[in-house]
Enzyme design. Structure first.
Site, short mmCIF file in Angstrom:
data_model
loop_
_atom_site.label_atom_id
_atom_site.label_comp_id
_atom_site.label_asym_id
_atom_site.label_seq_id
_atom_site.Cartn_x
_atom_site.Cartn_y
_atom_site.Cartn_z
N GLU A 165 0.77 -1.31 0.02
CA GLU A 165 -0.06 -0.10 -0.12
C GLU A 165 0.82 1.51 -0.04
O GLU A 165 0.84 2.13 0.75
CB GLU A 165 -1.03 0.01 1.25
CG GLU A 165 -2.01 -1.04 1.26
CD GLU A 165 -3.08 -1.02 2.06
OE1 GLU A 165 -4.18 -1.00 1.95
OE2 GLU A 165 -2.61 -0.63 3.44
N GLU A 241 -6.95 -7.19 -0.92
CA GLU A 241 -7.49 -7.22 0.55
C GLU A 241 -9.11 -6.82 0.43
O GLU A 241 -9.47 -5.56 0.30
CB GLU A 241 -6.83 -6.03 1.29
CG GLU A 241 -5.63 -6.45 1.68
CD GLU A 241 -4.87 -5.56 2.75
OE1 GLU A 241 -5.57 -4.70 3.40
OE2 GLU A 241 -3.57 -5.42 3.03
#
Length: 594
Positions: A165, A241
């Site tokens: 991320e 995710e």
């Protein structure tokens, strides 16, 4: 050997399109004796793959000293034995609501804001870590030649992530390219990928040309994949995710996501033709005091929000490994995308056969514990931080003397991270935190003690890598109080059975604790057969519990978590030892195991 490829539209395995139905299960949050059961639960839910992060700070507690990195290899072998494939996310930064986002304290204390960039000092540490870590991953890739434990078709690892991320943090594209090149140089031949939020700035900052980009979200699959397509017109779609639950913070009500809503969001992902990774499929527990923290606000610059010990995550397989309603709803959805009937759900692990009351007859005050187990005391003009004391998890006792005579002025602790019990001339005066770190009316001369605990290093956002302890100074009125004596008590020292033998415990009938009763308590209990259990701490305030040398994690009376999970593999048939390190106010001198 098998071949896994990122195609123009699909993933392919040996030339045939394949959809990855993956679930996150972190080996470091689950007792090793439970790995096989949890993996069987994922298969029974309808998954064909498992994803795990790797926490650097767990495995390299000091530079060049590696601890049980082989646990990742053992887990990947268990994944293969369970008939699953694997996705590995080695970081070096992982977030994961883990202490410091997985980065070692000794590194962030050294390089500070230069973490997660192409800074040479930072990258040198990353390279040394990855050289050791990839020795566990490379032989277990699907592209690896046959070998012991790998059978005839390589290993279970299909993909490896580059950073994590990154678009939510930085924009150093050179850094990402350096990481990708490092992974290739160390022998990673399976596809690489990145994962980011479905926002233009996140995908711009976090994705790398020529490397698969994936997105992370909890709902709105069509909109999220449309954003991805603006940046990547081709390539397989994947939600790396899918946030089917959420984590909890101390002092805040536990988040809950309705099973029907989560199942509908999962179905939408699959209807888009995408692959998915359930985050989390099974959350586990932040044992060992490794729970991290966040900062409040949309900019993640606000008040500290420490993460609770349980990482149940409202996941389909709960902290104890049991199926929830979400499990059954997801199983219904995933069965529609399975190429064969789903396996039967395995029976749950054994549980403790009867409740146990655990007396804690022995006690030692914190000062005695520090004398027996603490590091050498450091004397400095200003309070040293945890990083300057080389402390990852534990407490620091700061001692200082206010000169006198002088009138009653406020005593102010600046830059307190995170919580301190303050005594003046041997009497407790206050419990402080970063939002209220003032003790009113302190006269000089006075002897001041501050026992400071980190409630978890921030693991996400721009305040990543911030130091812990007293990061400013101690002021009496406007004057700094210089000449600070600081001594660290490491949580690992309390877990050291041989070291704890040096603690001068008071026996029953000797001196009893007065006042709040901070200190180390010890007791024993017997079980006829091991099994999973729940530990209750009636009346206790804040601290850590250790069973047979294993730290179960932090407890704190502010809630919402009121009990601690005790995995059966940590217990022994017969006699067991329990320690309670209470930092604020003791309870009934008894624990309850059920």
């Amino acid at each position: 050997m098998p071949e896994f490829v990122v195609g123009a539209e699909d993933f392919t395995l040996d030339g045939r399109p394949v959809r990855l139905l993956s679930g996150a299960l972190h080996y470091f949050r689950v007792a090793e004796g439970h790995w096989a059961h949890r993996l069987a639960m994922l298969r029974a839910m309808g998954l064909n793959c498992v994803e795990t992060y790797v926490p650097w700070n767990l495995h390299e507690p000091s530079p060049g000293r590696f601890e049980d990195v082989a646990a990742l290899g053992r887990f990947l072998d268990a994944v293969r034995d369970a008939g699953l494939r694997a996705i590995v996310r080695p970081g070096p930064y992982i977030c994961a609501e883990w202490e410091n986002g997985g980065l070692p304290h000794w590194l962030t204390g050294l390089v500070g804001r230069r973490v997660r960039t192409a800074d040479p000092e930072y990258l040198a540490a990353v390279e040394a870590w990855f050289e050791r870590l990839m020795a566990e991953v490379v032989p277990r890739q699907i592209t690896a030649p046959a070998g012991p434990g790998h059978g005839a078709g390589g290993g279970p690892v299909l993909m490896v992530q580059v950073e994590n991320e990154y678009g939510s943090y930085g924009s150093d594209q050179g850094y990402l390219r350096r990481l990708a090149a490092l992974l290739r140089r160390l022998g990673v031949t399976v596809p690489l990928f990145t994962s980011d939020g479905p926002e233009d700035h996140m995908l711009t900052g976090g994705s790398v040309p020529g490397i698969l980009a994936t997105v992370n979200f909890g709902s709105g699959a069509r909109e999220a994949f449309a954003a991805l397509r603006r940046h990547r017109p081709s390539g397989p779609l994947m939600c790396m995710e899918f946030w089917c639950g959420w984590f909890g913070h101390w002092g805040v009500e536990s988040p809950v996501r309705e099973a029907a809503d989560a199942a509908a969001a999962l179905r939408e992902i699959l209807e888009c033709g995408a692959s998915v990774n359930l985050y989390m499929a099974h959350g586990g527990t932040n044992t060992g005091g490794w729970a991290g923290a966040n900062r409040a606000g949309e900019d993640h610059l606000g008040a500290l929000l420490p993460v609770v010990t349980s990482y149940d995550y409202d996941a389909p397989v709960d902290e104890r490994g049991l199926p929830t309603e979400k499990f059954w709803r997801f199983r219904e959805v995933l069965a529609d995308y399975a190429d064969q009937p789903l396996p039967e759900v395995p029976p749950p692990p054994p549980v403790l056969d009867r409740p146990v009351r655990i007396a804690l007859p022995q006690w030692a005050p914190l000062g005695d514990v520090m004398t027996a187990l603490g590091d050498e005391e450091v004397v400095a003009p200003m309070p040293p931080t945890f990083e300057e004391l080389d402390l990852d998890r534990g407490v620091v006792r700061y001692r200082l003397d206010v000169p006198g005579p002088r009138g009653p002025y406020p005593l102010r602790v600046t830059g307190l991270r995170d919580r301190a019990v303050c005594s003046v001339d041997g009497q407790r005066r206050a419990v402080l935190d970063e939002t209220d770190a003032v003790v009113e009316g302190v006269r000089g001369p006075a002897a001041v003690e501050l026992w400071v605990e980190s409630l978890g290093r921030v693991g996400y956002g721009p305040r990543l890598a911030e130091p812990k302890g007293i990061t400013g100074g101690v002021l009496h009125e406007r004057q700094y109080v210089h000449g600070v004596r600081a001594r660290a008590l490491r949580l690992t020292a309390v877990a050291d059975v041989d070291a704890v033998a040096r603690v001068p415990f008071r026996e029953p009938g000797e001196e009893r604790p007065e006042g709040p009763g901070e200190g180390l308590y010890r007791g024993w209990f017997t079980v006829s057969a091991v099994g999973d259990a729940t530990l209750e701490l009636p009346g206790w305030t804040r601290g850590f519990v250790l069973v047979n040398g294993h730290c179960l994690g932090r407890y704190w009376s502010v809630g919402p978590q009121r009990t601690l999970y005790v995995p059966g593999p940590l217990l022994r048939t017969g006699d067991n030892t329990v320690l309670v390190l209470e930092l604020e106010g003791a309870g009934e001198r008894e624990l309850r195991l059920r």
